[in-house]
Write an enzyme that holds these catalytic residues in place. Structure first.
Site, PDB file in Angstrom:
ATOM      1  N   PHE A 100     -10.117  11.939  -3.401  1.00 48.03           N
ATOM      2  CA  PHE A 100      -9.051  12.947  -3.983  1.00 48.03           C
ATOM      3  C   PHE A 100      -9.298  12.871  -5.527  1.00 48.03           C
ATOM      4  CE2 PHE A 100      -4.306  13.111  -4.892  1.00 48.03           C
ATOM      5  CZ  PHE A 100      -4.212  14.374  -4.684  1.00 48.03           C
ATOM      6  N   SER A 175     -12.508   6.328  -0.668  1.00 45.02           N
ATOM      7  CA  SER A 175     -11.087   6.764  -0.455  1.00 45.02           C
ATOM      8  C   SER A 175     -10.891   8.137   0.582  1.00 45.02           C
ATOM      9  CB  SER A 175     -10.335   7.440  -1.676  1.00 45.02           C
ATOM     10  OG  SER A 175      -9.083   7.721  -1.785  1.00 45.02           O
ATOM     11  N   LEU A 176     -10.621   9.341   0.135  1.00 42.23           N
ATOM     12  CA  LEU A 176     -10.678  10.084   1.286  1.00 42.23           C
ATOM     13  C   LEU A 176     -12.104  10.420   1.841  1.00 42.23           C
ATOM     14  CD1 LEU A 176      -8.151  13.235  -0.059  1.00 42.23           C
ATOM     15  CD2 LEU A 176      -7.947  11.358   2.091  1.00 42.23           C
ATOM     16  N   ASP A 198     -12.576   1.411   0.148  1.00 43.01           N
ATOM     17  CA  ASP A 198     -11.352   1.356   0.042  1.00 43.01           C
ATOM     18  C   ASP A 198     -10.802   3.022   0.463  1.00 43.01           C
ATOM     19  OD1 ASP A 198      -9.160  -0.134  -0.650  1.00 43.01           O
ATOM     20  OD2 ASP A 198      -8.494   1.119  -2.169  1.00 43.01           O
ATOM     21  N   HIS A 287      -8.025   0.728  -7.029  1.00 49.73           N
ATOM     22  CA  HIS A 287      -8.812   1.399  -5.755  1.00 49.73           C
ATOM     23  C   HIS A 287     -10.196   1.668  -6.103  1.00 49.73           C
ATOM     24  CE1 HIS A 287      -8.733   4.283  -2.611  1.00 49.73           C
ATOM     25  NE2 HIS A 287      -8.599   5.464  -3.453  1.00 49.73           N
TER      26      HIS A 287
END
Length: 481
Positions: A100, A175-176, A198, A287
């Site tokens: 993101f 992430s995404l 993550d 993150h």
């Protein structure tokens, strides 16, 4: 690839397959060769359909040589041209996928790519879907499905044109990007490996396996969890839920050392002092730690040893340091070399290099009145003085008979432990009066994680008064005090 086809002047024709009658809201949309995408269950984790591939413009940048830091654009069209591509089909290939609010030109992606090329000769492809990764988050979530389809389409073309197979590919997503990798893997049976850094929690945790990264998306799926607390807009961006064959939880999987505890006041203060860029670093600190741990693991000789365990509490109780006579798995690049499966825990340093030698320190207290404060502990060893371990009794007071645990991670292996050095600082409270103030030390235990062997210091009911240093000598190798 759709993004590069737009760059060359080709425009996709969007075929709308179905329109929802209520409010004329589309439930399904189709994008040519990428297929159709629906928001019907199980893909109801967002109310948004993926955006047109011509807007997302997913691009792929290829690196094949450690000495050359300039990525070269690669697309399906390149495979059909007479000039060809520098892609080397005889080598394995790694895709790196951002998350993101990022794009394919962020520094960490190039750094990881160069570390991969320094490790061995291979193709490394950076995936840039920056046009589709921005606000609002729900739309970026939906767009991951199109990006995953784009990656699958490029790999399929590489297989068809250059003779590679799905077994030659490793996808790494943050992430995404971890879920992007999952969507690609779903379309590529026999894909060798996916590494989820993550994997994003919002809109994915507790949804159907088809919606999120899971171990069916590749032959081997490993995941590193570093920000898995409950999502509260300031933290909890990553999933705590296991998603792979091996799930690694550094420092318990959330609140990484060296990252501030998230609060609105922390964010406002940091923005005032350092500006928005630094504020963003604070918000994403835990993150992003998964990225730095994986990158460091590629070439650093430090082993990043992990231990199979069911939960953080058992890890901090010292119940998981026995690897059954087999090598303990390493987090990161070499995780696929181990046959163990399940959840794995380890502790890291608070700053780079993050890998170090892990020691469990357990503090057992005697009898005293509840007391607020902090206890700092260092060890004098034959090789010098260790870093400090801090036991915090500020939010909840130190109490009689309690045991507290913390991990000490040293860059260099500690020599023989000769002395425990302690300093207690009492915080004024209702209990701060009388002659029996302070805390009482019953025993301190130091366990070397790699060997599961312990050294003990008996406190002999030592009462620690505020701001008065004390030391425990005479280490022993039996637990009886």
């Amino acid at each position: 690839m759709a993004g590069l086809s737009i760059f060359l002047g080709f425009v996709f024709v969007v075929n709308v397959c179905a329109v929802h009658s209520e409010g004329h809201r589309r439930e399904t949309i189709c994008y040519g060769r990428l297929g159709c995408f629906s928001i019907r269950p199980p893909f109801n984790n967002t109310n948004d359909l993926p955006m047109d591939p011509s807007f997302i413009t997913t691009r792929f940048y290829l690196l094949t040589d450690y000495s050359d830091h300039t990525p070269i654009t690669i697309s399906e069209d390149d495979l059909n041209s007479s000039e060809g591509t520098p892609f080397q089909p005889n080598l394995n290939t790694v895709f790196i996928i951002h998350g993101f609010l990022q794009n394919g030109r962020v520094e960490w992606m190039l750094h990881m790519a160069l570390e991969l090329l320094r490790r061995k000769s291979q193709n490394v492809i950076l995936v840039d879907w920056g046009n589709g990764s921005g606000f609002p988050y729900g739309q970026a979530t939906a767009n991951t499905r199109v990006v995953g389809a784009e990656i699958a389409a490029l790999i399929t073309s590489l297989n068809n044109k250059l003779g590679t197979t799905n077994a030659n590919y490793h996808l790494i997503g943050h992430s995404l990007g971890a879920h992007v990798a999952g969507y690609a893997g779903y379309r590529l049976p026999g894909l060798s490996r996916i590494t989820g850094l993550d994997a994003a929690q919002p809109n994915f945790q507790n949804f159907d396996l088809q919606v999120r990264l899971d171990q069916s998306d590749a032959v081997f799926v490993d995941a590193i969890h570093t920000d898995g607390s409950d999502y509260n807009t300031l933290s909890g961006y990553g999933m705590m839920l296991p998603v792979g064959h091996m799930d690694f939880y550094p420092n318990g999987g959330s609140n990484q050392p060296g990252c501030p505890r998230q609060s609105l006041m922390n964010i406002i203060s940091e923005e005032y002092e350092d500006g928005t860029y630094e504020t963003g670093n604070i918000i994403s600190c835990s993150h992003s730690r998964s990225i730095f741990l994986f990158t460091e693991s590629i070439n650093d000789p430090c082993p990043f040893t992990s231990f199979q365990c069911s939960r953080t509490r058992d890890f901090l109780a010292g119940n998981c340091f026995d690897c059954g006579g087999l090598p303990c798995p390493r987090i990161g690049y070499d995780a696929n070399k181990y046959r163990a499966r399940g959840k794995f825990y380890l502790a890291t340093r608070s700053r780079a290099p993050y890998c170090g030698h892990q020691y469990l320190v357990r503090l057992e207290l005697g009898t005293f009145r509840p007391t607020y404060g902090t206890l700092k502990l260092k060890f004098l060893t034959s090789s010098g003085l260790s870093d400090k371990v801090i036991f915090n009794g500020l939010n909840r007071p130190f109490a009689s008979g309690q045991t507290y645990s913390a991990m000490l991670v040293e860059l260099h292996e500690l020599g023989g432990i000769l002395q425990a050095q302690l300093e207690f600082h009492e915080q004024s409270s209702f209990f701060s009066w009388g002659s029996d103030r302070g805390i009482v030390i019953q025993k301190i235990t130091v366990t070397t994680a790699d060997t599961d062997k312990s050294v003990y210091f008996c406190g002999n009911h030592l009462r620690m008064m505020s701001d008065v240093p004390a030391g425990l000598h005479r280490p022993q190798y039996t637990p009886d005090c």
